[in-house]
Design a protein around this motif. Sequence first.
Motif, PDB file in Angstrom:
ATOM      1  N   GLN A  96      37.301  82.128  37.753  1.00 42.10           N
ATOM      2  CA  GLN A  96      37.720  81.174  38.786  1.00 42.10           C
ATOM      3  C   GLN A  96      36.947  81.460  40.059  1.00 42.10           C
ATOM      4  N   ALA A  97      36.759  80.411  40.856  1.00 39.97           N
ATOM      5  CA  ALA A  97      35.993  80.553  42.094  1.00 39.97           C
ATOM      6  C   ALA A  97      36.526  79.584  43.138  1.00 39.97           C
ATOM      7  N   PHE A  98      36.726  80.106  44.349  1.00 41.79           N
ATOM      8  CA  PHE A  98      37.072  79.237  45.468  1.00 41.79           C
ATOM      9  C   PHE A  98      35.798  78.557  45.949  1.00 41.79           C
ATOM     10  N   ILE A  99      35.929  77.326  46.374  1.00 38.21           N
ATOM     11  CA  ILE A  99      34.789  76.551  46.850  1.00 38.21           C
ATOM     12  C   ILE A  99      34.960  76.355  48.357  1.00 38.21           C
ATOM     13  N   PHE A 100      33.974  76.775  49.125  1.00 36.54           N
ATOM     14  CA  PHE A 100      34.027  76.671  50.576  1.00 36.54           C
ATOM     15  C   PHE A 100      32.950  75.727  51.089  1.00 36.54           C
ATOM     16  N   ARG A 101      33.190  75.163  52.268  1.00 39.79           N
ATOM     17  CA  ARG A 101      32.221  74.268  52.909  1.00 39.79           C
ATOM     18  C   ARG A 101      30.949  75.030  53.246  1.00 39.79           C
ATOM     19  N   ASP A 102      31.118  76.248  53.752  1.00 33.09           N
ATOM     20  CA  ASP A 102      29.969  77.050  54.169  1.00 33.09           C
ATOM     21  C   ASP A 102      30.409  78.513  54.292  1.00 33.09           C
ATOM     22  N   GLU A 103      29.479  79.373  54.669  1.00 35.79           N
ATOM     23  CA  GLU A 103      29.779  80.802  54.778  1.00 35.79           C
ATOM     24  C   GLU A 103      30.809  81.093  55.867  1.00 35.79           C
ATOM     25  N   TYR A 104      30.808  80.306  56.937  1.00 35.08           N
ATOM     26  CA  TYR A 104      31.782  80.519  58.008  1.00 35.08           C
ATOM     27  C   TYR A 104      33.198  80.256  57.498  1.00 35.08           C
ATOM     28  N   GLU A 105      33.377  79.165  56.763  1.00 41.77           N
ATOM     29  CA  GLU A 105      34.700  78.863  56.219  1.00 41.77           C
ATOM     30  C   GLU A 105      35.148  79.955  55.238  1.00 41.77           C
ATOM     31  N   GLU A 106      34.218  80.441  54.436  1.00 42.61           N
ATOM     32  CA  GLU A 106      34.552  81.530  53.519  1.00 42.61           C
ATOM     33  C   GLU A 106      34.982  82.774  54.301  1.00 42.61           C
ATOM     34  N   PHE A 107      34.256  83.091  55.360  1.00 40.49           N
ATOM     35  CA  PHE A 107      34.603  84.241  56.192  1.00 40.49           C
ATOM     36  C   PHE A 107      35.976  84.067  56.832  1.00 40.49           C
ATOM     37  N   MET A 108      36.251  82.904  57.391  1.00 47.40           N
ATOM     38  CA  MET A 108      37.528  82.662  58.072  1.00 47.40           C
ATOM     39  C   MET A 108      38.710  82.714  57.101  1.00 47.40           C
ATOM     40  N   ASN A 109      38.470  82.414  55.844  1.00 51.06           N
ATOM     41  CA  ASN A 109      39.525  82.469  54.830  1.00 51.06           C
ATOM     42  C   ASN A 109      39.487  83.776  54.032  1.00 51.06           C
ATOM     43  N   ALA A 110      38.687  84.713  54.481  1.00 51.69           N
ATOM     44  CA  ALA A 110      38.540  86.016  53.829  1.00 51.69           C
ATOM     45  C   ALA A 110      38.188  85.881  52.347  1.00 51.69           C
ATOM     46  N   GLY A 111      37.539  84.776  51.990  1.00 49.04           N
ATOM     47  CA  GLY A 111      37.109  84.568  50.610  1.00 49.04           C
ATOM     48  C   GLY A 111      38.239  84.369  49.624  1.00 49.04           C
ATOM     49  N   HIS A 112      39.454  84.126  50.106  1.00 51.04           N
ATOM     50  CA  HIS A 112      40.618  84.084  49.228  1.00 51.04           C
ATOM     51  C   HIS A 112      41.262  82.728  49.063  1.00 51.04           C
ATOM     52  N   SER A 113      40.852  81.745  49.800  1.00 51.50           N
ATOM     53  CA  SER A 113      41.506  80.442  49.695  1.00 51.50           C
ATOM     54  C   SER A 113      40.516  79.384  50.127  1.00 51.50           C
ATOM     55  N   GLY A 114      40.571  78.268  49.479  1.00 51.43           N
ATOM     56  CA  GLY A 114      39.667  77.196  49.831  1.00 51.43           C
ATOM     57  C   GLY A 114      40.302  75.850  49.575  1.00 51.43           C
ATOM     58  N   ARG A 115      39.659  74.794  50.030  1.00 48.17           N
ATOM     59  CA  ARG A 115      40.156  73.437  49.825  1.00 48.17           C
ATOM     60  C   ARG A 115      39.923  72.986  48.391  1.00 48.17           C
ATOM     61  N   ALA A 116      39.148  73.769  47.666  1.00 51.22           N
ATOM     62  CA  ALA A 116      38.883  73.460  46.264  1.00 51.22           C
ATOM     63  C   ALA A 116      38.667  74.773  45.523  1.00 51.22           C
ATOM     64  N   PHE A 117      38.963  74.751  44.230  1.00 49.09           N
ATOM     65  CA  PHE A 117      38.665  75.913  43.407  1.00 49.09           C
ATOM     66  C   PHE A 117      38.437  75.466  41.975  1.00 49.09           C
ATOM     67  N   TRP A 118      37.592  76.223  41.301  1.00 48.60           N
ATOM     68  CA  TRP A 118      37.209  75.945  39.914  1.00 48.60           C
ATOM     69  C   TRP A 118      37.837  77.002  39.025  1.00 48.60           C
ATOM     70  N   CYS A 119      38.308  76.576  37.845  1.00 51.00           N
ATOM     71  CA  CYS A 119      38.878  77.516  36.879  1.00 51.00           C
ATOM     72  C   CYS A 119      38.320  77.240  35.485  1.00 51.00           C
ATOM     73  N   ARG A 120      37.964  78.318  34.813  1.00 50.39           N
ATOM     74  CA  ARG A 120      37.553  78.230  33.407  1.00 50.39           C
ATOM     75  C   ARG A 120      38.780  77.900  32.578  1.00 50.39           C
ATOM     76  N   ALA A 121      38.613  77.129  31.522  1.00 48.48           N
ATOM     77  CA  ALA A 121      39.740  76.715  30.666  1.00 48.48           C
ATOM     78  C   ALA A 121      40.506  77.913  30.129  1.00 48.48           C
ATOM     79  N   SER A 122      39.802  78.952  29.706  1.00 47.90           N
ATOM     80  CA  SER A 122      40.495  80.129  29.155  1.00 47.90           C
ATOM     81  C   SER A 122      41.333  80.820  30.225  1.00 47.90           C
TER      82      SER A 122
END
Length: 126
Positions: A96-122
Amino acid sequence: MNICIAGWYFHRPLLTAIAQSGYSAFIVKNRDGETCGIPWMLSPENRGLEFGCYQRYLMGRWDGVSDVLFIQDDGEIVGRALQEIAELAENPEIDQAFIFRDEYEEFMNAGHSGRAFWCRASFLET
Protein backbone atom coordinates in the motif's frame (compact mmCIF):
# COMPACT_ATOMS: atom_id res chain seq x y z
CA MET A 1 -6.45 -1.13 -11.08
CA ASN A 2 -9.88 -0.14 -9.82
CA ILE A 3 -10.62 3.31 -8.44
CA CYS A 4 -12.94 3.95 -5.49
CA ILE A 5 -13.97 7.57 -5.10
CA ALA A 6 -15.47 9.07 -1.94
CA GLY A 7 -18.06 11.48 -3.33
CA TRP A 8 -18.89 14.75 -1.63
CA TYR A 9 -17.51 17.64 -3.71
CA PHE A 10 -17.83 16.16 -7.24
CA HIS A 11 -14.83 18.08 -8.60
CA ARG A 12 -15.49 17.87 -12.33
CA PRO A 13 -11.85 17.90 -13.59
CA LEU A 14 -10.97 14.96 -11.34
CA LEU A 15 -14.06 12.95 -12.21
CA THR A 16 -13.66 13.68 -15.93
CA ALA A 17 -10.01 12.55 -15.86
CA ILE A 18 -10.96 9.33 -14.09
CA ALA A 19 -13.97 8.70 -16.35
CA GLN A 20 -11.72 9.06 -19.42
CA SER A 21 -8.80 7.08 -17.96
CA GLY A 22 -9.95 3.59 -18.93
CA TYR A 23 -9.70 2.37 -15.34
CA SER A 24 -12.73 0.83 -13.68
CA ALA A 25 -14.08 3.45 -11.26
CA PHE A 26 -16.93 3.64 -8.77
CA ILE A 27 -18.19 6.46 -6.54
CA VAL A 28 -19.71 5.99 -3.10
CA LYS A 29 -21.38 9.34 -2.59
CA ASN A 30 -22.85 10.83 0.55
CA ARG A 31 -25.10 13.31 -1.23
CA ASP A 32 -26.51 13.96 -4.67
CA GLY A 33 -24.03 15.20 -7.26
CA GLU A 34 -22.94 14.76 -10.88
CA THR A 35 -20.61 11.78 -11.36
CA CYS A 36 -19.53 12.37 -14.99
CA GLY A 37 -20.93 8.98 -15.96
CA ILE A 38 -19.00 7.03 -13.32
CA PRO A 39 -21.23 4.38 -11.66
CA TRP A 40 -22.18 5.16 -8.09
CA MET A 41 -24.15 4.24 -5.00
CA LEU A 42 -25.66 6.62 -2.48
CA SER A 43 -24.70 6.29 1.18
CA PRO A 44 -26.50 9.27 2.72
CA GLU A 45 -25.71 8.57 6.37
CA ASN A 46 -22.03 9.56 5.81
CA ARG A 47 -20.93 7.16 8.54
CA GLY A 48 -17.16 6.86 8.73
CA LEU A 49 -16.55 9.77 6.33
CA GLU A 50 -14.35 8.71 3.38
CA PHE A 51 -13.28 5.51 5.11
CA GLY A 52 -16.94 4.57 5.46
CA CYS A 53 -17.27 5.03 1.69
CA TYR A 54 -14.20 2.89 1.10
CA GLN A 55 -15.57 0.15 3.36
CA ARG A 56 -18.93 0.14 1.56
CA TYR A 57 -17.08 -0.17 -1.75
CA LEU A 58 -15.01 -3.12 -0.50
CA MET A 59 -18.03 -4.87 0.99
CA GLY A 60 -20.35 -4.39 -1.97
CA ARG A 61 -18.57 -3.47 -5.20
CA TRP A 62 -14.93 -4.58 -5.15
CA ASP A 63 -14.25 -7.55 -7.43
CA GLY A 64 -11.92 -9.11 -4.85
CA VAL A 65 -8.95 -9.40 -7.22
CA SER A 66 -8.04 -5.90 -8.40
CA ASP A 67 -5.68 -3.45 -6.77
CA VAL A 68 -7.55 -0.32 -5.71
CA LEU A 69 -6.80 3.39 -5.68
CA PHE A 70 -8.93 5.05 -2.99
CA ILE A 71 -9.37 8.76 -3.56
CA GLN A 72 -11.43 11.68 -2.32
CA ASP A 73 -13.25 13.56 -5.04
CA ASP A 74 -11.75 17.00 -4.47
CA GLY A 75 -8.25 16.43 -5.85
CA GLU A 76 -6.57 16.65 -9.23
CA ILE A 77 -5.12 14.09 -11.63
CA VAL A 78 -2.25 15.42 -13.73
CA GLY A 79 -0.06 13.90 -16.38
CA ARG A 80 0.60 10.20 -16.02
CA ALA A 81 -0.40 10.08 -12.34
CA LEU A 82 -2.89 7.22 -12.71
CA GLN A 83 -0.48 5.16 -14.81
CA GLU A 84 2.33 5.73 -12.33
CA ILE A 85 0.07 4.71 -9.45
CA ALA A 86 -0.98 1.55 -11.31
CA GLU A 87 2.71 0.74 -11.86
CA LEU A 88 3.12 0.32 -8.08
CA ALA A 89 1.83 -3.22 -8.67
CA GLU A 90 5.10 -4.04 -10.44
CA ASN A 91 7.02 -3.77 -7.16
CA PRO A 92 6.20 -6.85 -5.04
CA GLU A 93 7.54 -5.13 -1.92
CA ILE A 94 4.79 -2.49 -1.95
CA ASP A 95 1.41 -3.49 -0.51
CA GLN A 96 0.00 0.00 0.00
CA ALA A 97 1.12 3.55 -0.66
CA PHE A 98 -0.17 6.98 0.27
CA ILE A 99 -0.39 9.37 -2.66
CA PHE A 100 0.65 12.98 -2.04
CA ARG A 101 0.43 16.12 -4.17
CA ASP A 102 4.12 16.84 -3.65
CA GLU A 103 7.02 16.37 -1.24
CA TYR A 104 5.82 19.24 0.97
CA GLU A 105 2.43 17.61 1.49
CA GLU A 106 4.14 14.32 2.27
CA PHE A 107 6.37 16.08 4.81
CA MET A 108 3.45 17.91 6.46
CA ASN A 109 1.57 14.61 6.82
CA ALA A 110 4.68 12.79 8.06
CA GLY A 111 4.24 10.34 5.18
CA HIS A 112 1.33 8.68 6.98
CA SER A 113 -1.84 10.04 5.45
CA GLY A 114 -2.91 11.34 2.12
CA ARG A 115 -5.95 12.34 0.09
CA ALA A 116 -5.48 9.13 -1.85
CA PHE A 117 -3.90 5.75 -1.30
CA TRP A 118 -3.29 2.63 -3.34
CA CYS A 119 -3.65 -0.93 -2.04
CA ARG A 120 -2.63 -4.24 -3.56
CA ALA A 121 -5.54 -6.72 -3.75
CA SER A 122 -3.77 -9.22 -1.50
CA PHE A 123 -3.37 -6.48 1.13
CA LEU A 124 -7.11 -5.76 1.01
CA GLU A 125 -7.99 -9.44 1.47
CA THR A 126 -6.37 -9.59 4.91
